[in-house]
Design a protein around this motif. Structure first.
Motif: not given
Lengths: 129, 153
Positions: A87-88, A91-99, B136-137
């Motif tokens: 989620v963080l 939200h921080a715009g690091r979509r590739a890292a989130a994925t 949920a998070a």
């Protein structure tokens, strides 16, 4: 003491030990300038692989020993930190890292568990799932 | 001096995460036992605590960490704070598990001699972990941010 109470104590103490190990290793990795989400990813992947080994050794090690090992690993790995990291990062715009974090954890941990399980079963001369 | 500080810091970290982890793991064990007692599959108890843990982690991070951290992704690198390591690292970390998800997938694929691999159970485990828990998070984090006047994220 009833078996259920003994098992609950094992789950709690072994889980607590896993938590302490995770907190110390994560702290060490973060101080070594590794991003926290990468540290948690590495911890979760290592836990997934170890879980496959424990499941494959379960018939030999006995149910109580495997309960201890699986409980330590359950404390060692963490879903809550992983989910918040996704989620963080998003939200921080690091979509590739989130994925990457999302996919590597959700696919990587089960695949490593399956691979480790299959490798141990093969070494024992059995048949993998 | 710095070595003493470092040992004290590690002790603080170990005690906070260990005490929190004890109760988190106990809660997970109780939830898994409750699920099987109700005739539900074991994976459902673990999936439920993962979702609840993710919701609470999102809320606590939004409430405690975000308002003070310049970069929440690096939070925890500066110092040990009792409440965060007791509740977030310890309790919620001990409550939730990724190795449990991995073991549920392995056990579902192993299946049983009679029924073979339990594909639906494996798919349900991955969907709950991959979508419901993350949602949920996010929901917990959004709820906390709504109540926090200043955020730096």
């Amino acid at each position: 003491m009833p078996p259920l109470a003994i098992n609950m104590l094992i789950v709690s103490f072994a889980g607590s030990l896993g938590c302490v190990l995770r907190a110390v290793v994560r702290d060490f990795l973060v101080r070594a300038r590794i991003e926290a989400w990468k540290a948690i990813l590495a911890i979760n992947l290592a836990g997934g692989a170890a879980c496959g080994v424990v499941l494959a050794l379960r018939p030999e090690s006995g149910s109580r020993a495997s309960l201890v090992a699986l409980s330590v690993l359950a404390g060692w790995t963490t879903y809550s930190a992983f989910s918040v990291d996704v989620v963080l990062l998003w939200h921080a715009g690091r979509r590739a890292a989130a994925t990457i974090c999302w996919a590597a954890t959700l696919l990587g941990a089960p695949l490593l568990a399956l691979g480790a399980h299959a490798a141990v079963v093969a070494l024992k001369g059995g048949e993998a799932p | 001096m710095s070595a003493a500080l470092s040992i004290g810091r590690l002790l603080k970290l170990a005690i906070a995460s260990g005490v929190g982890g004890f109760f988190g793991a106990a809660s997970r064990g109780a939830a898994t036992f409750a699920a099987t007692s109700l005739g539900l599959p074991t994976w459902s108890g673990r999936a439920a605590v993962n979702v609840v843990g993710a919701l609470l982690a999102g809320w606590f991070v939004g409430r405690w960490v975000l308002p003070e951290a310049t970069d929440p992704l690096k939070a925890g690198a500066q110092g040990v704070r009792w409440r965060e390591h007791l509740v977030i690292t310890g309790f919620l970390g001990g409550l939730t598990t990724v190795s449990g998800v991995a073991s549920d997938v392995v056990l579902a694929l192993e299946g049983s001699v009679e029924s073979g691999p339990r594909w639906v159970e494996m798919a349900a485990t991955l969907v709950v972990s991959g979508a419901v828990g993350i949602a949920a998070a996010w929901a917990g984090w959004r709820a906390a941010r709504g109540k926090t006047p200043t955020t730096s994220a």
